[in-house]
Design a protein around this motif. Structure first.
Motif, PDB file in Angstrom:
ATOM      1  N   GLU A  51      -2.202  13.158   4.973  1.00  0.00           N
ATOM      2  CA  GLU A  51      -3.455  12.451   5.178  1.00  0.00           C
ATOM      3  C   GLU A  51      -4.391  13.297   6.017  1.00  0.00           C
ATOM      4  OE1 GLU A  51      -3.548   8.062   5.740  1.00  0.00           O
ATOM      5  OE2 GLU A  51      -4.446   8.559   7.685  1.00  0.00           O
ATOM      6  N   ALA A  52      -5.679  13.187   5.741  1.00  0.00           N
ATOM      7  CA  ALA A  52      -6.672  13.918   6.526  1.00  0.00           C
ATOM      8  C   ALA A  52      -7.905  13.052   6.678  1.00  0.00           C
ATOM      9  CB  ALA A  52      -7.032  15.238   5.840  1.00  0.00           C
ATOM     10  N   THR A  53      -8.565  13.201   7.807  1.00  0.00           N
ATOM     11  CA  THR A  53      -9.806  12.478   8.074  1.00  0.00           C
ATOM     12  C   THR A  53     -10.862  13.456   8.554  1.00  0.00           C
ATOM     13  OG1 THR A  53      -8.628  10.441   8.664  1.00  0.00           O
ATOM     14  CG2 THR A  53     -10.898  10.647   9.422  1.00  0.00           C
ATOM     15  N   TYR A  54     -12.024  13.404   7.930  1.00  0.00           N
ATOM     16  CA  TYR A  54     -13.153  14.257   8.308  1.00  0.00           C
ATOM     17  C   TYR A  54     -14.416  13.406   8.331  1.00  0.00           C
ATOM     18  CZ  TYR A  54     -10.251  18.370   7.237  1.00  0.00           C
ATOM     19  OH  TYR A  54      -9.259  19.314   7.209  1.00  0.00           O
ATOM     20  N   GLY A  55     -14.981  13.215   9.486  1.00  0.00           N
ATOM     21  CA  GLY A  55     -16.291  12.580   9.613  1.00  0.00           C
ATOM     22  C   GLY A  55     -16.507  11.339   8.781  1.00  0.00           C
ATOM     23  N   GLY A  56     -15.565  10.414   8.827  1.00  0.00           N
ATOM     24  CA  GLY A  56     -15.723   9.164   8.082  1.00  0.00           C
ATOM     25  C   GLY A  56     -14.996   9.124   6.758  1.00  0.00           C
ATOM     26  N   LEU A  57     -14.547  10.281   6.269  1.00  0.00           N
ATOM     27  CA  LEU A  57     -13.784  10.329   5.015  1.00  0.00           C
ATOM     28  C   LEU A  57     -12.304  10.465   5.334  1.00  0.00           C
ATOM     29  CD1 LEU A  57     -14.504  12.295   1.788  1.00  0.00           C
ATOM     30  CD2 LEU A  57     -12.280  12.535   2.866  1.00  0.00           C
ATOM     31  N   THR A  58     -11.494   9.584   4.764  1.00  0.00           N
ATOM     32  CA  THR A  58     -10.040   9.653   4.913  1.00  0.00           C
ATOM     33  C   THR A  58      -9.405   9.756   3.534  1.00  0.00           C
ATOM     34  OG1 THR A  58     -10.042   8.336   6.939  1.00  0.00           O
ATOM     35  CG2 THR A  58      -7.966   8.473   5.748  1.00  0.00           C
ATOM     36  N   ILE A  59      -8.504  10.715   3.369  1.00  0.00           N
ATOM     37  CA  ILE A  59      -7.793  10.889   2.100  1.00  0.00           C
ATOM     38  C   ILE A  59      -6.296  10.836   2.369  1.00  0.00           C
ATOM     39  CG2 ILE A  59      -8.043  13.416   2.318  1.00  0.00           C
ATOM     40  CD1 ILE A  59      -7.930  13.537  -0.768  1.00  0.00           C
ATOM     41  N   ASN A  60      -5.604   9.973   1.641  1.00  0.00           N
ATOM     42  CA  ASN A  60      -4.157   9.823   1.768  1.00  0.00           C
ATOM     43  C   ASN A  60      -3.532  10.258   0.449  1.00  0.00           C
ATOM     44  OD1 ASN A  60      -1.470   8.482   1.481  1.00  0.00           O
ATOM     45  ND2 ASN A  60      -1.959   7.766   3.548  1.00  0.00           N
ATOM     46  N   CYS A  61      -2.751  11.336   0.490  1.00  0.00           N
ATOM     47  CA  CYS A  61      -2.240  11.931  -0.740  1.00  0.00           C
ATOM     48  C   CYS A  61      -1.015  11.218  -1.293  1.00  0.00           C
ATOM     49  CB  CYS A  61      -1.929  13.413  -0.521  1.00  0.00           C
ATOM     50  SG  CYS A  61      -3.388  14.345  -0.030  1.00  0.00           S
ATOM     51  N   SER A  62      -0.236  10.557  -0.438  1.00  0.00           N
ATOM     52  CA  SER A  62       0.938   9.854  -0.947  1.00  0.00           C
ATOM     53  C   SER A  62       0.532   8.606  -1.724  1.00  0.00           C
ATOM     54  CB  SER A  62       1.888   9.490   0.194  1.00  0.00           C
ATOM     55  OG  SER A  62       1.252   8.650   1.124  1.00  0.00           O
TER      56      SER A  62
END
Length: 226
Positions: A129-140
């Protein structure tokens, strides 16, 4: 567990041939012969891939694809009888991940289906998972959130975003993105990447014309800004 494919075409002989070939490879195949039937099945069943003809009774393949995208990111491969760039681009615009032009070789169809299954099935066991400036992406879970609100991406849109997010500030040219996301044997061209990036921006950017996340390096390609 057997992979499950929905094959949609009003030409029953074509459906019969595809079904037989895929079942020989151990896949489970459902069939639909018009757009409304396909949409109803997509709402009630979970598929690994949908093979969707463009020219269908009741609802066109474009309409079916667009409506499926309102509730699912299942990979969709469009079948078109027209060797026309505009038809291919339209399919991508409506949310398709790939396209095959009729008449086709069944070996190509099987190869495309297996390739898209491999790519959509590649997951790490640990949660990435990564979060950048309001965007969160969860790969699982393959979920994306903007300011806490989930956005619904297609399989290819997610793959593009995932690649760029985990390689921040690295500029990828269009050919590299085609190779990495669609595969080296994919017959499409750079416009495929452009269409997907534009659709991705429309979903994750507050102002797509002045992107915060996915930027263009003019004359080169695209990158995710950290």
């Amino acid at each position: 567990m057997a992979r499950k494919v929905l094959v949609v075409d009003d030409e029953k002989l074509i459906v019969k041939g595809i079904r037989f070939s895929l079942e020989q490879d151990g896949m489970q195949v459902d069939c639909a012969y018009d757009g409304q039937e396909a949409l109803d099945m997509a709402r009630t069943e979970v598929y690994d891939v949908i093979l969707l003809d463009v020219m269908l009774p009741k609802l066109t393949g474009y309409e079916v694809c667009q409506q499926i995208r309102e509730f699912s990111e299942v990979p969709i491969i469009m079948l078109t009888a027209k060797d026309d760039d505009m038809d291919k681009i339209l399919g991508l615009e409506y949310g398709a991940d790939d396209y095959i032009t009729k008449p086709f070789n069944i070996l190509e169809v099987k190869a495309r289906i297996k390739a898209i299954m491999r790519r959509s099935g590649k997951r790490t066991e640990e949660t990435k998972e990564a979060t950048y400036g309001g965007l969160t992406i969860n790969c699982s879970s393959r979920r994306v959130f903007i300011e806490g609100k989930e956005v619904n991406l297609t399989a290819k849109e997610f793959d593009l975003l995932e690649l760029m997010v985990f390689n921040p500030n690295k500029v990828f040219d269009r050919e590299a993105l085609l190779d990495l996301v669609w595969g080296k044997d994919y017959p499409g061209d750079a416009r495929t990447v452009d269409v997907h990036v534009r659709r991705l921006r429309e979903k994750i950017e507050k102002n797509p014309s002045e992107p915060k996340y996915v930027h263009t390096k003019w004359g080169v390609g695209y990158y995710f800004e950290d």
